[in-house]
Motif scaffolding. Structure first.
Motif, PDB file in Angstrom:
ATOM      1  N   PRO A   1       8.183 -12.803   0.170  1.00  0.00           N
ATOM      2  CA  PRO A   1       8.796 -11.598   0.726  1.00  0.00           C
ATOM      3  C   PRO A   1       7.813 -10.444   0.865  1.00  0.00           C
ATOM      4  O   PRO A   1       6.821 -10.364   0.139  1.00  0.00           O
ATOM      5  N   LEU A   2       8.101  -9.556   1.777  1.00  0.00           N
ATOM      6  CA  LEU A   2       7.341  -8.311   1.911  1.00  0.00           C
ATOM      7  C   LEU A   2       8.194  -7.130   1.453  1.00  0.00           C
ATOM      8  O   LEU A   2       7.988  -6.010   1.892  1.00  0.00           O
ATOM      9  N   ARG A   3       9.138  -7.422   0.574  1.00  0.00           N
ATOM     10  CA  ARG A   3      10.002  -6.387   0.018  1.00  0.00           C
ATOM     11  C   ARG A   3       9.539  -6.102  -1.399  1.00  0.00           C
ATOM     12  O   ARG A   3       9.579  -6.998  -2.255  1.00  0.00           O
ATOM     13  N   ASP A   4       9.143  -4.892  -1.689  1.00  0.00           N
ATOM     14  CA  ASP A   4       8.516  -4.613  -2.983  1.00  0.00           C
ATOM     15  C   ASP A   4       9.473  -4.803  -4.152  1.00  0.00           C
ATOM     16  O   ASP A   4       9.035  -5.163  -5.253  1.00  0.00           O
TER      17      ASP A   4
ATOM     18  N   TYR B   1      -3.987   0.407  -2.478  1.00  0.00           N
ATOM     19  CA  TYR B   1      -3.497  -0.949  -2.242  1.00  0.00           C
ATOM     20  C   TYR B   1      -3.190  -1.616  -3.578  1.00  0.00           C
ATOM     21  O   TYR B   1      -4.011  -1.589  -4.500  1.00  0.00           O
ATOM     22  N   TYR B   2      -2.021  -2.216  -3.648  1.00  0.00           N
ATOM     23  CA  TYR B   2      -1.551  -2.866  -4.867  1.00  0.00           C
ATOM     24  C   TYR B   2      -1.277  -4.342  -4.596  1.00  0.00           C
ATOM     25  O   TYR B   2      -0.760  -4.695  -3.531  1.00  0.00           O
ATOM     26  N   CYS B   3      -1.596  -5.181  -5.574  1.00  0.00           N
ATOM     27  CA  CYS B   3      -1.132  -6.553  -5.483  1.00  0.00           C
ATOM     28  C   CYS B   3       0.009  -6.739  -6.482  1.00  0.00           C
ATOM     29  O   CYS B   3       0.134  -6.002  -7.460  1.00  0.00           O
ATOM     30  N   SER B   4       0.821  -7.722  -6.195  1.00  0.00           N
ATOM     31  CA  SER B   4       2.023  -7.946  -6.982  1.00  0.00           C
ATOM     32  C   SER B   4       2.335  -9.436  -7.015  1.00  0.00           C
ATOM     33  O   SER B   4       1.857 -10.197  -6.172  1.00  0.00           O
ATOM     34  N   ALA B   5       3.135  -9.823  -7.982  1.00  0.00           N
ATOM     35  CA  ALA B   5       3.440 -11.243  -8.153  1.00  0.00           C
ATOM     36  C   ALA B   5       4.909 -11.450  -8.467  1.00  0.00           C
ATOM     37  O   ALA B   5       5.544 -10.627  -9.140  1.00  0.00           O
ATOM     38  N   ILE B   6       5.428 -12.550  -7.964  1.00  0.00           N
ATOM     39  CA  ILE B   6       6.786 -12.958  -8.268  1.00  0.00           C
ATOM     40  C   ILE B   6       6.794 -14.464  -8.509  1.00  0.00           C
ATOM     41  O   ILE B   6       6.181 -15.225  -7.746  1.00  0.00           O
ATOM     42  N   LEU B   7       7.470 -14.855  -9.594  1.00  0.00           N
ATOM     43  CA  LEU B   7       7.554 -16.271  -9.930  1.00  0.00           C
ATOM     44  C   LEU B   7       8.537 -16.956  -8.989  1.00  0.00           C
ATOM     45  O   LEU B   7       9.706 -16.597  -8.945  1.00  0.00           O
TER      46      LEU B   7
ATOM     47  N   ARG C   1       0.842  -1.199   0.000  1.00  0.00           N
ATOM     48  CA  ARG C   1       0.000   0.000   0.000  1.00  0.00           C
ATOM     49  C   ARG C   1       0.871   1.240   0.000  1.00  0.00           C
ATOM     50  O   ARG C   1       2.025   1.211   0.432  1.00  0.00           O
ATOM     51  N   MET C   2       0.289   2.318  -0.504  1.00  0.00           N
ATOM     52  CA  MET C   2       0.981   3.593  -0.521  1.00  0.00           C
ATOM     53  C   MET C   2       0.000   4.677  -0.123  1.00  0.00           C
ATOM     54  O   MET C   2      -1.002   4.896  -0.813  1.00  0.00           O
ATOM     55  N   ALA C   3       0.308   5.329   0.982  1.00  0.00           N
ATOM     56  CA  ALA C   3      -0.510   6.448   1.449  1.00  0.00           C
ATOM     57  C   ALA C   3       0.096   7.747   0.945  1.00  0.00           C
ATOM     58  O   ALA C   3       1.300   7.797   0.653  1.00  0.00           O
ATOM     59  N   PRO C   4      -0.693   8.798   0.842  1.00  0.00           N
ATOM     60  CA  PRO C   4      -0.169  10.079   0.363  1.00  0.00           C
ATOM     61  C   PRO C   4       1.021  10.540   1.188  1.00  0.00           C
ATOM     62  O   PRO C   4       0.976  10.542   2.424  1.00  0.00           O
ATOM     63  N   GLY C   5       2.100  10.885   0.505  1.00  0.00           N
ATOM     64  CA  GLY C   5       3.272  11.396   1.175  1.00  0.00           C
ATOM     65  C   GLY C   5       4.130  10.344   1.845  1.00  0.00           C
ATOM     66  O   GLY C   5       5.111  10.681   2.518  1.00  0.00           O
ATOM     67  N   LYS C   6       3.783   9.089   1.664  1.00  0.00           N
ATOM     68  CA  LYS C   6       4.544   8.013   2.296  1.00  0.00           C
ATOM     69  C   LYS C   6       5.076   7.039   1.245  1.00  0.00           C
ATOM     70  O   LYS C   6       4.587   6.983   0.124  1.00  0.00           O
ATOM     71  N   GLU C   7       6.056   6.258   1.648  1.00  0.00           N
ATOM     72  CA  GLU C   7       6.607   5.257   0.763  1.00  0.00           C
ATOM     73  C   GLU C   7       5.696   4.026   0.738  1.00  0.00           C
ATOM     74  O   GLU C   7       4.934   3.774   1.664  1.00  0.00           O
ATOM     75  N   ARG C   8       5.840   3.259  -0.336  1.00  0.00           N
ATOM     76  CA  ARG C   8       5.084   2.013  -0.436  1.00  0.00           C
ATOM     77  C   ARG C   8       5.560   1.045   0.647  1.00  0.00           C
ATOM     78  O   ARG C   8       6.769   0.935   0.887  1.00  0.00           O
ATOM     79  N   GLU C   9       4.627   0.352   1.263  1.00  0.00           N
ATOM     80  CA  GLU C   9       4.996  -0.578   2.324  1.00  0.00           C
ATOM     81  C   GLU C   9       4.276  -1.905   2.139  1.00  0.00           C
ATOM     82  O   GLU C   9       3.184  -1.971   1.593  1.00  0.00           O
ATOM     83  N   GLY C  10       4.919  -2.947   2.587  1.00  0.00           N
ATOM     84  CA  GLY C  10       4.342  -4.276   2.487  1.00  0.00           C
ATOM     85  C   GLY C  10       3.238  -4.479   3.503  1.00  0.00           C
ATOM     86  O   GLY C  10       3.371  -4.054   4.655  1.00  0.00           O
ATOM     87  N   VAL C  11       2.163  -5.114   3.073  1.00  0.00           N
ATOM     88  CA  VAL C  11       1.027  -5.406   3.940  1.00  0.00           C
ATOM     89  C   VAL C  11       0.988  -6.894   4.276  1.00  0.00           C
ATOM     90  O   VAL C  11       0.963  -7.286   5.440  1.00  0.00           O
ATOM     91  N   SER C  12       0.999  -7.711   3.236  1.00  0.00           N
ATOM     92  CA  SER C  12       0.887  -9.151   3.439  1.00  0.00           C
ATOM     93  C   SER C  12       1.326  -9.869   2.180  1.00  0.00           C
ATOM     94  O   SER C  12       1.336  -9.293   1.087  1.00  0.00           O
TER      95      SER C  12
END
Length: 127
Positions: free
Chosen positions: A108-111, A94-100, A38-49
């Protein structure tokens, strides 16, 4: 073409719930770890789950443990994030992402480890 599409965001009052969905197309999620960020205004993207490709391992940021639950339905090629007891500070895109990763417990919770990203869905929690 590999694509992730988030849905389920919206406006909710503090203490309410939302369920986010991440639908994958162009590939099968069976061999991918899926993460929510997720990324809130003025903040860096952070891992949620995140959830491993096997589904046997999940990981959560400390500040969501007990409130959010990640799950996956490989038959529907979709991953979910159930969010309960929402707080105003949960307001973000909120963003979802995928890694093979193959069939593994790697989650990982590292973007920077994730290759594929959705366009995001807005979650707004009012006080």
């Amino acid at each position: 073409q590999l694509q992730l599409v988030e849905s389920g965001g919206g406006l909710v009052q503090s203490g309410g719930s939302l369920r986010l969905s991440c639908a994958a197309s162009g590939f099968a999620v069976d061999y991918y770890a899926i993460g929510w960020f997720r990324m809130a205004p003025g903040k860096e993207r952070e891992g949620v789950s995140c959830i491993s490709s096997s589904g046997g391992y999940t990981n959560y940021a400390d500040w969501v443990k007990g409130r959010f639950t990640i799950s996956r339905d490989d038959a529907k090629n979709t991953v979910y994030l159930q969010m309960n007891s929402l707080k105003p500070e949960d307001t973000a895109v909120y963003y979802c992402s995928a890694i093979l990763v193959g069939r593994s417990f790697h989650c990982p919770l590292r973007d920077y480890e994730y290759r594929y990203w959705g366009q995001g869905t807005q979650v707004t929690v009012s006080s």
